[in-house]
Design a protein around this motif. Structure first.
Motif, mmCIF file in Angstrom:
data_model
loop_
_atom_site.group_PDB
_atom_site.id
_atom_site.type_symbol
_atom_site.label_atom_id
_atom_site.label_comp_id
_atom_site.label_asym_id
_atom_site.label_seq_id
_atom_site.Cartn_x
_atom_site.Cartn_y
_atom_site.Cartn_z
ATOM 1 N N PRO A 198 -16.661 0.206 -0.837
ATOM 2 C CA PRO A 198 -17.012 0.432 0.573
ATOM 3 C C PRO A 198 -16.147 1.552 1.169
ATOM 4 C CG PRO A 198 -16.549 -1.900 0.154
ATOM 5 C CD PRO A 198 -16.169 -1.151 -1.090
ATOM 6 N N ARG A 199 -16.718 2.294 2.096
ATOM 7 C CA ARG A 199 -15.991 3.445 2.660
ATOM 8 C C ARG A 199 -14.707 3.015 3.369
ATOM 9 N NH1 ARG A 199 -21.189 4.339 4.117
ATOM 10 N NH2 ARG A 199 -20.878 4.062 6.361
ATOM 11 N N HIS A 200 -14.781 1.883 4.095
ATOM 12 C CA HIS A 200 -13.562 1.494 4.835
ATOM 13 C C HIS A 200 -12.425 1.158 3.873
ATOM 14 C CE1 HIS A 200 -15.320 -2.568 4.201
ATOM 15 N NE2 HIS A 200 -14.062 -2.959 4.189
ATOM 16 N N ALA A 201 -12.759 0.559 2.718
ATOM 17 C CA ALA A 201 -11.713 0.190 1.752
ATOM 18 C C ALA A 201 -11.163 1.457 1.086
ATOM 19 C CB ALA A 201 -12.290 -0.760 0.706
ATOM 20 N N PHE A 202 -12.062 2.367 0.749
ATOM 21 C CA PHE A 202 -11.629 3.617 0.122
ATOM 22 C C PHE A 202 -10.698 4.398 1.055
ATOM 23 C CE2 PHE A 202 -12.455 8.227 -0.515
ATOM 24 C CZ PHE A 202 -11.818 8.347 -1.731
ATOM 25 N N LEU A 203 -11.131 4.530 2.328
ATOM 26 C CA LEU A 203 -10.346 5.343 3.265
ATOM 27 C C LEU A 203 -9.058 4.634 3.678
ATOM 28 C CD1 LEU A 203 -13.319 6.872 5.234
ATOM 29 C CD2 LEU A 203 -11.712 8.107 3.777
ATOM 30 N N ASP A 204 -9.067 3.301 3.648
ATOM 31 C CA ASP A 204 -7.824 2.582 3.924
ATOM 32 C C ASP A 204 -6.772 2.989 2.889
ATOM 33 O OD1 ASP A 204 -6.215 0.498 5.219
ATOM 34 O OD2 ASP A 204 -6.321 -0.462 3.256
ATOM 35 N N PHE A 205 -7.186 3.029 1.632
ATOM 36 C CA PHE A 205 -6.234 3.445 0.591
ATOM 37 C C PHE A 205 -5.834 4.918 0.771
ATOM 38 C CE2 PHE A 205 -5.602 5.760 -3.393
ATOM 39 C CZ PHE A 205 -4.356 5.239 -3.725
ATOM 40 N N MET A 206 -6.831 5.784 0.945
ATOM 41 C CA MET A 206 -6.526 7.222 1.074
ATOM 42 C C MET A 206 -5.562 7.492 2.236
ATOM 43 S SD MET A 206 -7.943 8.945 -1.304
ATOM 44 C CE MET A 206 -7.845 10.629 -0.737
ATOM 45 N N ASN A 207 -5.821 6.822 3.364
ATOM 46 C CA ASN A 207 -5.003 7.075 4.557
ATOM 47 C C ASN A 207 -3.540 6.670 4.375
ATOM 48 O OD1 ASN A 207 -7.085 8.205 5.992
ATOM 49 N ND2 ASN A 207 -7.718 6.282 6.942
ATOM 50 N N GLN A 208 -3.315 5.667 3.533
ATOM 51 C CA GLN A 208 -1.931 5.221 3.296
ATOM 52 C C GLN A 208 -1.284 5.999 2.152
ATOM 53 O OE1 GLN A 208 -0.791 3.013 5.346
ATOM 54 N NE2 GLN A 208 -2.789 2.470 6.199
ATOM 55 N N SER A 209 -2.093 6.737 1.408
ATOM 56 C CA SER A 209 -1.590 7.415 0.213
ATOM 57 C C SER A 209 -0.899 8.729 0.577
ATOM 58 C CB SER A 209 -2.761 7.733 -0.733
ATOM 59 O OG SER A 209 -3.436 8.887 -0.266
ATOM 60 N N VAL A 210 -0.343 9.392 -0.397
ATOM 61 C CA VAL A 210 0.312 10.680 -0.113
ATOM 62 C C VAL A 210 -0.703 11.737 0.331
ATOM 63 C CG1 VAL A 210 2.286 10.290 -1.648
ATOM 64 C CG2 VAL A 210 0.237 11.425 -2.557
ATOM 65 N N MET A 211 -1.982 11.515 0.061
ATOM 66 C CA MET A 211 -3.002 12.481 0.483
ATOM 67 C C MET A 211 -3.523 12.205 1.898
ATOM 68 S SD MET A 211 -2.942 14.422 -2.011
ATOM 69 C CE MET A 211 -4.184 15.570 -1.454
#
Ligand SMILES: NC(=O)c1ccc[n+]([C@@H]2O[C@H](COP(=O)([O-])OP(=O)(O)OC[C@H]3O[C@@H](n4cnc5c(N)ncnc54)[C@H](OP(=O)(O)O)[C@@H]3O)[C@@H](O)[C@H]2O)c1
Length: 305
Positions: A198-211
């Motif tokens: 799901p987009r919200h789960a993907f972006l939750d990870f991306m937003n917390q990541s170094v990227m």
């Protein structure tokens, strides 16, 4: 002895100009605003700003800010401002325009003995409201020092990058990055979704990541819930990609990613996606990948509040 505070003129109350002028007025500056479509400026009265009938009234102001769309528009409003005798000492131009346009403006103002600071910005209207706008400035250092208290009322940071039109190339580079990053974020979000995330789960990870970044965080609600109310139009982004590619040609710098992103923005405009936010690049990418996106209706933060 207290010195009289400078009077401010403000040209252009579109999405950005309105919020910037609002912060100046709320911060106690003496602001007289003018907008081509007057009704858009009227609500600024509630913050203590006054609204001019005619652009020429702003020629009596000590400092005039300008925030319109393109160089052509800047040239039009400035020539109307300077039609008579202008008492203005400093013009601060914040629209995203070319190096060449900015240099022509400097010449016009020099001939009238008006100092000029190029001061384009990073951030959208919501970013301004959150007090997180940033300015990149160039021109005489003295002009920057004079402008600084007012820039500080509108944003969190102002970087002075040197004389002349240097701020323009910084802003152009910034927006080329914006176009490329948005297309890239659309590609990887659609890829992850098609693979089952799901987009919200993907972006939750991306937003917390170094990227993750301020930008990926504040675009997340649009990407998750497909709210594409305009923050920045596809046409204005195409203008900036074109300014970047023109600069690349002038300075002999290949820009293969910027060229591809520019054409993807163009194809979105060609398909008629012009009335929504430029983040509809996500919808175009989904279409090209054979899927139709639906809002996920999940509450996600934008990282701004
Ligand atoms: N939106 C963003 O996220 C963002 C971020 C950073 C920088 N920028 C840059 O900031 C500038 C303004 O963007 P925006 O999003 O605020 O655009 P906008 O909402 O479309 O507002 C444009 C403003 O310029 C005025 N204008 C345009 N052409 C004019 C002309 N020929 N004569 C007089 N007034 C004219 C418009 O007047 P009317 O109201 O009468 O149409 C309006 O006040 C652009 O250079 C843009 O690239 C935007």
């Amino acid at each position: 002895m207290p010195t009289k505070k400078p009077s401010i003129g403000w040209i252009g109350t579109g999405r950005m100009g309105y919020e910037m002028a609002a912060r100046l007025a709320k911060g106690g500056a003496d602001v007289l605003v003018w907008n081509r479509t007057r009704e858009k400026a009227e609500p600024l009265k509630k913050y203590g700003a006054r609204v001019a009938e005619d652009l020429s009234e702003l020629a009596t102001r000590d400092i005039v800010f300008c925030m319109v769309s393109t160089w052509k528009d800047v040239k039009q409003v400035v020539s109307k401002l300077l039609k008579g005798t202008a008492k203005t000492k400093l013009l601060i131009e914040c629209s995203s325009i070319s190096l060449e346009g900015s240099a022509e403006l400097r010449q016009i103002l020099q001939s009238k003995k008006i100092s000029y600071l190029a001061a384009p910005v990073s951030g959208n209207a919501k970013v301004i409201k959150a007090g997180k706008l940033s300015f990149v400035c160039s021109g005489p250092k003295k002009a920057f020092v004079l402008a600084r208290p007012y820039l500080d009322l509108m944003g969190k940071n102002s970087s002075y990058v040197g004389e002349g039109e240097l701020a323009r190339i910084v802003k152009i580079c910034h927006n080329v990055f914006l176009g490329v990053v948005t297309q890239s974020l659309a590609e990887i979000t659609v890829l992850a979704q098609k693979a089952g995330v799901p987009r919200h789960a993907f972006l939750d990870f991306m937003n917390q990541s170094v990227m993750g970044s301020t930008f990926t965080r504040y675009k997340t609600p649009a990407f998750v819930n497909l709210d594409f109310k305009v923050t920045f139009t596809p046409q204005l982004l195409r203008k900036d990609m074109d300014l970047g590619l023109d600069a690349g040609r002038r300075f002999e710098v290949p820009m293969p990613l910027a060229s591809a992103a520019r054409d993807l923005i163009q194809s979105m405009i060609g398909q008629g996606w012009t009335e929504q936010d430029f983040a509809t690049l996500l919808l175009q990418q989904a279409g090209a990948s054979g899927i139709k996106l639906k809002p996920e209706n999940v509450e996600v933060g934008d990282g701004l509040s």
